[in-house]
Design a protein around this motif. Structure first.
Motif, mmCIF file in Angstrom:
data_model
loop_
_atom_site.group_PDB
_atom_site.id
_atom_site.type_symbol
_atom_site.label_atom_id
_atom_site.label_comp_id
_atom_site.label_asym_id
_atom_site.label_seq_id
_atom_site.Cartn_x
_atom_site.Cartn_y
_atom_site.Cartn_z
ATOM 1 N N GLN A 286 -0.817 -6.968 2.914
ATOM 2 C CA GLN A 286 0.079 -6.022 2.262
ATOM 3 C C GLN A 286 0.967 -5.419 3.347
ATOM 4 O O GLN A 286 0.467 -4.897 4.344
ATOM 5 C CB GLN A 286 -0.720 -4.911 1.565
ATOM 6 C CG GLN A 286 0.161 -3.856 0.913
ATOM 7 C CD GLN A 286 -0.633 -2.666 0.410
ATOM 8 O OE1 GLN A 286 -1.842 -2.595 0.593
ATOM 9 N NE2 GLN A 286 0.051 -1.722 -0.206
ATOM 10 N N VAL A 287 2.267 -5.511 3.157
ATOM 11 C CA VAL A 287 3.220 -4.969 4.123
ATOM 12 C C VAL A 287 4.000 -3.843 3.469
ATOM 13 O O VAL A 287 4.612 -4.020 2.415
ATOM 14 C CB VAL A 287 4.189 -6.053 4.634
ATOM 15 C CG1 VAL A 287 5.203 -5.445 5.607
ATOM 16 C CG2 VAL A 287 3.416 -7.179 5.310
ATOM 17 N N TYR B 20 -2.764 -0.849 16.731
ATOM 18 C CA TYR B 20 -3.806 -1.002 15.709
ATOM 19 C C TYR B 20 -4.291 0.397 15.342
ATOM 20 O O TYR B 20 -4.605 1.207 16.225
ATOM 21 C CB TYR B 20 -4.961 -1.839 16.243
ATOM 22 C CG TYR B 20 -4.644 -3.316 16.304
ATOM 23 C CD1 TYR B 20 -4.939 -4.162 15.237
ATOM 24 C CD2 TYR B 20 -4.027 -3.866 17.423
ATOM 25 C CE1 TYR B 20 -4.646 -5.507 15.284
ATOM 26 C CE2 TYR B 20 -3.726 -5.222 17.481
ATOM 27 C CZ TYR B 20 -4.033 -6.034 16.407
ATOM 28 O OH TYR B 20 -3.726 -7.372 16.463
ATOM 29 N N VAL B 21 -4.364 0.667 14.050
ATOM 30 C CA VAL B 21 -4.760 1.980 13.549
ATOM 31 C C VAL B 21 -5.997 1.788 12.674
ATOM 32 O O VAL B 21 -6.031 0.914 11.802
ATOM 33 C CB VAL B 21 -3.608 2.644 12.766
ATOM 34 C CG1 VAL B 21 -4.031 4.005 12.234
ATOM 35 C CG2 VAL B 21 -2.379 2.789 13.672
ATOM 36 N N SER C 60 -10.172 -0.905 5.682
ATOM 37 C CA SER C 60 -9.271 -1.841 6.350
ATOM 38 C C SER C 60 -8.409 -1.159 7.411
ATOM 39 O O SER C 60 -7.812 -0.110 7.181
ATOM 40 C CB SER C 60 -8.348 -2.509 5.323
ATOM 41 O OG SER C 60 -7.374 -3.288 5.977
ATOM 42 N N SER C 61 -8.361 -1.789 8.581
ATOM 43 C CA SER C 61 -7.450 -1.325 9.624
ATOM 44 C C SER C 61 -6.038 -1.819 9.320
ATOM 45 O O SER C 61 -5.825 -2.652 8.433
ATOM 46 C CB SER C 61 -7.910 -1.842 10.995
ATOM 47 O OG SER C 61 -9.203 -1.375 11.298
ATOM 48 N N LYS C 62 -5.075 -1.332 10.078
ATOM 49 C CA LYS C 62 -3.701 -1.753 9.882
ATOM 50 C C LYS C 62 -2.977 -1.750 11.219
ATOM 51 O O LYS C 62 -3.404 -1.102 12.182
ATOM 52 C CB LYS C 62 -2.988 -0.830 8.887
ATOM 53 C CG LYS C 62 -2.985 0.649 9.271
ATOM 54 C CD LYS C 62 -2.444 1.510 8.136
ATOM 55 C CE LYS C 62 -2.478 3.003 8.496
ATOM 56 N NZ LYS C 62 -2.003 3.863 7.393
ATOM 57 N N ILE D 5 1.208 -2.988 8.342
ATOM 58 C CA ILE D 5 0.644 -4.267 7.931
ATOM 59 C C ILE D 5 -0.847 -4.053 7.715
ATOM 60 O O ILE D 5 -1.605 -3.844 8.676
ATOM 61 C CB ILE D 5 0.902 -5.347 8.993
ATOM 62 C CG1 ILE D 5 2.411 -5.476 9.238
ATOM 63 C CG2 ILE D 5 0.315 -6.677 8.563
ATOM 64 C CD1 ILE D 5 2.780 -5.816 10.641
ATOM 65 N N VAL D 6 -1.281 -4.042 6.467
ATOM 66 C CA VAL D 6 -2.684 -3.809 6.120
ATOM 67 C C VAL D 6 -3.443 -5.112 6.349
ATOM 68 O O VAL D 6 -3.148 -6.139 5.727
ATOM 69 C CB VAL D 6 -2.819 -3.327 4.661
ATOM 70 C CG1 VAL D 6 -4.284 -3.051 4.346
ATOM 71 C CG2 VAL D 6 -1.973 -2.072 4.433
ATOM 72 N N LEU D 7 -4.439 -5.087 7.237
ATOM 73 C CA LEU D 7 -5.077 -6.318 7.704
ATOM 74 C C LEU D 7 -6.158 -6.835 6.769
ATOM 75 O O LEU D 7 -6.543 -7.997 6.847
ATOM 76 C CB LEU D 7 -5.668 -6.091 9.095
ATOM 77 C CG LEU D 7 -4.648 -5.699 10.176
ATOM 78 C CD1 LEU D 7 -5.356 -5.397 11.483
ATOM 79 C CD2 LEU D 7 -3.603 -6.784 10.367
#
Length: 494
Positions: free
Chosen positions: A71-72, A449-450, A457-459, A476-478
């Motif tokens: 997901q962007v 990276y957050v 989920s990180s992003k 950018i949801v990883l």
């Protein structure tokens, strides 16, 4: 300043052999068994039953993963094509959680590939050391082995057409391809039997990597090493020290290399307790900073005494018009004085500017920001030259996941601006990418990276930077958790 240094690749250096490498492998196994035995009989396991914070929550280890759908939110800049690397500890197995040290966990490399404004893939993949390959029941990788252990977990960068994962204290770097596959363990493209470090600094005029290194197996020396653009050893020097100081980083100017010889040193007492990272604060070790001419030898180091403190990371250094060295650095009042599980301690940590006067052998320290912060980065086109902006990550010494903001410092005006990612989110170190090759300093993008504090989920967050102004550009949801780790870099594939 042009660097016309006529240095040619050195042929006089200690060489690794298959026999030495095999001996080192057996020694690593014996030392690992010894540390495990010491941990079992140590008071660490019997008295300290508090949950180790570096094994849970935001630090919690994950399995290897590969993702292709994301997901962007917002728009990824079209000209960004490359890999955003991040490496950190991700232990496969911890026999004694109370004795586990964050710095000792098996290394895992994370990377997001971006191509012409699109997120193509994300991977989390172990650095394939011998212990990891044993866990996977797979053959060990090619190359050589040295140092006290085979963990490689601290930094990842691109040099000589390969990704290199690196750690300190003596182990060799691991060479990886652009798909994160470990190819070999060796001292770059040489057969050198030398330690390396996680924080080499690239001279933009020559392309050479300069590094100050230490080896846990040699507490009487530090090492200065220069790697050329092809990954060959260009120059090295062996520098006498006492007590085995931990030297995590260094800094360079156009003509100097700075050595941080500070009071965190090898500790036999901590080793006998089974501490996987046997270093601690040493009141008896005199703090000093060394100034060494690039490509110089040990006899040329000018040592300047300073008040006791510890430095993990320098932002940058350069010479001013008066030929003083200006060093911007994050300073810890002490380190590993209380905690022996990781670096977070209730102590003063702040951003300082040091003015080093070589004529008078003095260091003047100016506090830039008293807010606790770490992981300083700059626009690396200015490494070794006068820079304006520094980007750091704030933290709360009492609670690791609190007060976590990105701070942008304007060193010309002494102003700063902060960007908050949200109460549930913690950012790692940021990487600055210029908007164009000839963009002004501070005009570009900040990528990091957050991490969600509850392991959701990180992003990857991309911020648009224009000086002190920071604006959201894209998220950018990883679709997977990435543990809070150490360092990383952008690999430009455009």
């Amino acid at each position: 300043m042009e660097n016309n240094n006529p240095v040619v690749p050195s042929m006089d250096y200690p060489r690794i052999t298959r026999l030495k490498s095999k001996f080192n492998t057996y020694r690593q196994k014996a030392m690992s068994l010894g540390v495990n035995w010491l941990q079992k009989r140590s008071k660490i396991s019997s008295k300290n039953k508090a949950e180790n914070p570096y094994l849970h929550g935001i630090f919690g280890p994950v399995d290897e993963v590969e993702k292709h759908q994301f997901q962007v939110i917002g728009e990824i800049p079209q000209h960004l094509t490359g890999l955003l690397l991040r490496i950190g500890p991700n232990p496969v197995h911890v026999g004694n959680p109370e004795a586990y040290h964050w710095f000792s966990g098996d290394g895992m490399l994370h990377a997001l590939k971006i191509e012409q404004g699109q997120a193509k893939w994300f991977k989390s993949q172990y650095i394939e050391t011998d212990s990891i390959q044993k866990q996977k029941h797979e053959p060990v990788k090619a190359g050589f082995r040295r140092g006290p252990g085979d963990v490689v977990n601290t930094n990842a960068f691109y040099h000589a057409d390969k990704i290199w994962a690196a750690v300190e204290a003596g182990a060799l770097p691991a060479r990886l391809d652009l798909n994160l596959n470990t190819e070999e363990h060796r001292f770059f493209n040489t057969d050198a039997d030398l330690p390396f470090i996680a924080h080499p600094h690239k001279d933009n005029k020559t392309g050479h990597l300069h590094a100050i290194c230490y080896d846990a197996m040699d507490i009487k020396h530090a090492y200065y090493e220069v790697i050329d653009q092809q990954g060959m050893l260009l120059h090295w020097a062996k520098i006498p020290v006492q007590h085995g100081p931990m030297i995590h980083d260094c800094a360079i100017t156009e003509q100097d290399v700075l050595i941080f010889d500070l009071p965190v040193t090898f500790s036999f007492k901590q080793l006998m307790k089974g501490n996987a990272l046997p270093y601690e604060w040493n009141e008896k070790h005199a703090a000093r900073i060394g100034i060494l001419p690039k490509y110089g030898c040990a006899e040329e180091v000018q040592w300047i005494p300073i008040d006791p403190c510890f430095i993990f990371h320098a932002a940058n250094a350069y010479r001013n018009e008066q030929q003083q060295i200006i060093l911007d650095v994050v300073v810890h009042r002490h380190m590993f004085k209380k905690s022996h599980q990781g670096p977070f301690e209730q102590q003063k940590t702040q951003l300082e500017r040091w003015t080093i006067d070589l004529k008078h052998n003095t260091v003047d320290r100016q506090v830039i920001d008293e807010q606790a912060q770490e992981f300083p980065r700059i626009d690396e086109r200015y490494t070794g030259e006068k820079q304006r902006y520094i980007y750091t990550v704030s933290f709360d010494p009492m609670i690791m996941t609190k007060a976590n903001h990105l701070i942008c410092h304007d060193m010309h005006t002494q102003e700063k601006n902060t960007y908050a990612y949200g109460e549930q989110w913690v950012t790692g170190e940021v990487v600055f990418i210029p908007e164009t090759a000839d963009a002004a300093e501070g005009e570009g993008y900040l990528l990091s990276y957050v991490h969600h504090i509850n392991k959701e989920s990180s992003k990857v967050v991309i911020l648009k930077a224009q000086g002190l102004t920071l604006q959201p550009q894209a998220e950018i949801v990883l679709g997977t958790h990435v543990p809070l780790g150490f360092h990383g870099n952008w690999v430009d594939l455009s």
